[in-house]
Design a protein around this motif. Structure first.
Motif, mmCIF file in Angstrom:
data_model
loop_
_atom_site.group_PDB
_atom_site.id
_atom_site.type_symbol
_atom_site.label_atom_id
_atom_site.label_comp_id
_atom_site.label_asym_id
_atom_site.label_seq_id
_atom_site.Cartn_x
_atom_site.Cartn_y
_atom_site.Cartn_z
ATOM 1 N N ASN A 254 0.805 -1.223 0.000
ATOM 2 C CA ASN A 254 0.000 0.000 0.000
ATOM 3 C C ASN A 254 0.835 1.269 0.000
ATOM 4 N N LEU A 255 2.154 1.141 -0.078
ATOM 5 C CA LEU A 255 3.011 2.311 0.009
ATOM 6 C C LEU A 255 3.024 3.073 -1.311
ATOM 7 N N PRO A 256 3.271 4.375 -1.261
ATOM 8 C CA PRO A 256 3.367 5.147 -2.497
ATOM 9 C C PRO A 256 4.620 4.771 -3.275
ATOM 10 N N GLU A 257 4.622 5.114 -4.560
ATOM 11 C CA GLU A 257 5.787 4.845 -5.393
ATOM 12 C C GLU A 257 6.987 5.625 -4.868
ATOM 13 N N LEU A 258 8.132 4.964 -4.820
ATOM 14 C CA LEU A 258 9.342 5.575 -4.288
ATOM 15 C C LEU A 258 10.513 5.352 -5.238
ATOM 16 N N PRO A 259 11.398 6.347 -5.380
ATOM 17 C CA PRO A 259 12.612 6.140 -6.173
ATOM 18 C C PRO A 259 13.659 5.406 -5.347
ATOM 19 N N VAL A 260 14.379 4.492 -5.972
ATOM 20 C CA VAL A 260 15.413 3.723 -5.286
ATOM 21 C C VAL A 260 16.692 3.789 -6.105
ATOM 22 N N THR A 261 17.781 4.169 -5.470
ATOM 23 C CA THR A 261 19.044 4.379 -6.171
ATOM 24 C C THR A 261 20.155 3.557 -5.534
ATOM 25 N N LEU A 262 20.999 2.948 -6.351
ATOM 26 C CA LEU A 262 22.212 2.283 -5.891
ATOM 27 C C LEU A 262 23.385 2.814 -6.687
ATOM 28 N N GLU A 263 24.455 3.184 -5.978
ATOM 29 C CA GLU A 263 25.676 3.674 -6.617
ATOM 30 C C GLU A 263 26.859 2.839 -6.150
ATOM 31 N N ARG A 264 27.839 2.684 -6.998
ATOM 32 C CA ARG A 264 29.062 1.997 -6.602
ATOM 33 C C ARG A 264 30.251 2.725 -7.216
ATOM 34 N N GLU A 265 31.371 2.693 -6.503
ATOM 35 C CA GLU A 265 32.587 3.292 -7.037
ATOM 36 C C GLU A 265 33.798 2.580 -6.450
ATOM 37 N N ARG A 266 34.926 2.752 -7.127
ATOM 38 C CA ARG A 266 36.191 2.153 -6.702
ATOM 39 C C ARG A 266 37.151 3.284 -6.376
ATOM 40 N N LEU A 267 37.635 3.292 -5.129
ATOM 41 C CA LEU A 267 38.576 4.317 -4.688
ATOM 42 C C LEU A 267 39.974 3.725 -4.597
ATOM 43 N N ARG A 268 40.963 4.452 -5.095
ATOM 44 C CA ARG A 268 42.354 4.034 -4.951
ATOM 45 C C ARG A 268 43.054 5.031 -4.045
ATOM 46 N N LEU A 269 43.482 4.579 -2.866
ATOM 47 C CA LEU A 269 44.114 5.455 -1.892
ATOM 48 C C LEU A 269 45.576 5.703 -2.262
ATOM 49 N N GLU A 270 46.184 6.687 -1.595
ATOM 50 C CA GLU A 270 47.564 7.065 -1.914
ATOM 51 C C GLU A 270 48.540 5.913 -1.708
ATOM 52 N N ASP A 271 48.238 5.011 -0.766
ATOM 53 C CA ASP A 271 49.151 3.895 -0.517
ATOM 54 C C ASP A 271 48.871 2.699 -1.421
ATOM 55 N N GLY A 272 47.961 2.875 -2.383
ATOM 56 C CA GLY A 272 47.651 1.811 -3.312
ATOM 57 C C GLY A 272 46.486 0.939 -2.899
ATOM 58 N N THR A 273 45.943 1.141 -1.700
ATOM 59 C CA THR A 273 44.790 0.357 -1.253
ATOM 60 C C THR A 273 43.585 0.655 -2.139
ATOM 61 N N VAL A 274 42.889 -0.386 -2.544
ATOM 62 C CA VAL A 274 41.691 -0.236 -3.371
ATOM 63 C C VAL A 274 40.466 -0.517 -2.506
ATOM 64 N N VAL A 275 39.550 0.429 -2.482
ATOM 65 C CA VAL A 275 38.346 0.321 -1.647
ATOM 66 C C VAL A 275 37.110 0.433 -2.536
ATOM 67 N N GLY A 276 36.207 -0.501 -2.389
ATOM 68 C CA GLY A 276 34.929 -0.420 -3.080
ATOM 69 C C GLY A 276 33.886 0.211 -2.178
ATOM 70 N N VAL A 277 33.046 1.069 -2.748
ATOM 71 C CA VAL A 277 31.982 1.723 -1.979
ATOM 72 C C VAL A 277 30.650 1.429 -2.662
ATOM 73 N N ILE A 278 29.699 0.909 -1.900
ATOM 74 C CA ILE A 278 28.343 0.663 -2.398
ATOM 75 C C ILE A 278 27.380 1.452 -1.526
ATOM 76 N N ARG A 279 26.552 2.243 -2.181
ATOM 77 C CA ARG A 279 25.603 3.061 -1.443
ATOM 78 C C ARG A 279 24.220 2.891 -2.058
ATOM 79 N N PHE A 280 23.206 2.632 -1.220
ATOM 80 C CA PHE A 280 21.825 2.582 -1.723
ATOM 81 C C PHE A 280 20.907 3.181 -0.674
#
Length: 475
Positions: A254-280
């Motif tokens: 019974n809920l109203p229509e809602l927008p739903v978003t998911l984003e992802r990105e890959r970050l490379r830190l100065e020391d070479g560490t690779v971090v994935g970020v997922i946001r929804f």
């Protein structure tokens, strides 16, 4: 949570802002019989399904006896809703609230003052894409493309949506929102300050944002004039041409229509560490495939961050599947209890990827970001992952609104959200009222936002880097 467990208290409460009725048409009338039937239906829904037979210490039958005559005497829907809101407020628990029948109109409305701003369709150089109507001949929903939070007692732009209206208008993180249209934000903030020490600050932030955010939305292509204080303390005005909400649109029950978003990105830190970020921003089935694909894409990262800030919840059962991307056993995230039954939220380990190839759940470091608007399913997931020792939590304490809920249509067309179960973390502790406390507090500050820094994200990436080098706790 709506069966099989949906919780959207913060989102949908924000869809129904309290607004002055001065200068507005009189509220719709309601017949006494319909008012009585609506009250009786709402009371009975809670009476049948509340998980606590003592109703949190409230004499529920006495509440009916006291308030039913007032509901029957209501001659308009606003008066009736005030009585219903008082009734459910007596329970002093999250996930009890009304969604008015006309909520779709409310969601599409802009602030009265902003309505008077010139529409781009009537001006030279208007954005043709933004003003295009949908297939039904009505404009699509639009948004300002910025996330606002209460930081140091002020409305502050905390995050920008890439390609959004605010970014196009030159708005920056750290700017404070001083007015929308001709409506100043100072009175809302003053009311917030007056309640400090009398209520949970997480609830106060939610209520303050409920008063502000509807004014920053409206039909795509309409314009909203917003006044800000920039980093140098100058008051600047920006005209935001609202753009269609990104992501998929979905309905649930019974809920109203809602927008739903998911984003992802890959970050490379100065020391070479690779971090994935997922946001929804909502736990809805429509993003399940996108989440699976995001994990597949980030399997080689040194660590993964799940950003649940501002995420008010959704379909609770999804927590078990999402956790299965990171846990290789059928552990329990917690337990949901109704009056008569008990359901454990058991992790479902993922054994194949989106291409059908065998895989093991991601075994690297996992960080979760929370804030006071992270609620319900977000808390169930984060609290469970934290208690199981599989994730480290950064940011701020979550909302403490973790009751599974159902939605029911009332005779007058309104929807009643009502909790039907309690929920406890793997260690038996309730999340309701307490929330998930971060392992490392990293609240936003205006100075950091003005400098383009995100304290919680920075703390999480630093921990993952230290994990890679063997210099940090496992969670």
């Amino acid at each position: 949570m709506v069966a099989p467990a949906l919780a959207l208290g913060l989102t949908l409460a924000a869809a129904v802002p309290a607004r002055s009725q001065s200068g507005v048409a009189a509220p719709p009338a309601i017949e006494p019989a319909l008012a009585r039937a609506t009250f009786d239906s709402a009371w009975a829904m809670i009476d049948r399904t509340h998980f606590d037979s003592t109703f949190n210490g409230v004499d529920w039958r006495a509440v009916r006896k006291e308030l039913r005559p007032r509901a029957a005497a209501a001659r308009d829907v606003h008066t009736l809703r005030a009585v219903l809101t008082e009734m459910i407020g007596r329970l002093r628990q999250s996930h009890f609230y009304l969604i008015p029948a006309e909520v779709d109109e409310t969601l599409a409305a802009v602030d009265d003052a902003a309505d008077e701003e010139e529409s781009p369709s009537a001006s030279a150089g208007g954005d043709a894409e933004a003003t295009r109507a949908d297939s039904a001949g009505e404009p699509a929903e639009g948004e300002a493309g910025m996330e606002v939070r209460v930081v140091d007692g002020r409305f502050v732009v905390a995050r920008m949506l890439r390609g959004g209206a605010a970014e196009a208008a030159g708005v920056r993180t750290g700017w404070t929102v001083e007015a929308v249209g001709r409506s100043e934000t100072a009175p809302v903030l003053a009311a917030l300050r007056s309640l400090q020490g009398k209520a949970d600050p997480r609830s106060l932030e939610s209520r303050a944002l409920q008063a502000l955010l509807p004014a920053l939305s409206g039909p795509a292509g309409s314009a909203v004039k917003v006044s800000f204080l920039d980093g140098s303390g100058r008051r600047v005005a920006r005209r935001l041409l609202l753009r269609p909400s990104p992501g998929a649109r979905t309905r649930y029950g019974n809920l109203p229509e809602l927008p739903v978003t998911l984003e992802r990105e890959r970050l490379r830190l100065e020391d070479g560490t690779v971090v994935g970020v997922i946001r929804f921003d909502l736990w809805m089935p429509v993003i399940a495939r996108a989440f699976d694909e995001a994990v597949d894409e980030l399997r080689d990262a040194d660590g993964i961050i799940l950003d649940l800030r501002g995420n008010p919840g959704g379909v609770g059962g999804m927590a078990m599947g999402i956790a299965g991307h990171f846990i290789d056993e059928r552990a329990s995230l917690g337990t949901m209890r109704t009056r008569d039954t008990e359901l454990r939220f058991v992790v479902n380990p993922r054994r194949v990827d989106t291409r059908g190839q065998p895989v093991k759940p991601y075994a690297g470091p996992v960080a979760i970001l929370l804030d006071p608007l992270s609620a319900s399913t977000s808390e169930i997931f984060a609290g469970g992952m934290q208690k199981l020792g599989r994730a480290r939590v950064f940011g701020e304490t979550s909302a403490g609104a973790a009751l599974p809920a159902l939605s029911g249509r009332l005779p007058n067309g309104d929807v009643l959200m009502h909790a039907f179960a309690s929920f406890t973390a793997p260690d038996g502790e309730p999340l309701e009222g307490k929330g998930v406390v971060p392992d490392e507090a990293a609240p936003p500050t205006r100075a950091a936002l003005l400098a383009g820094r995100d304290p919680a994200l920075a703390a999480a990436t630093r921990w993952i880097s230290q994990q890679k080098q063997g210099r940090a706790p496992a969670r």
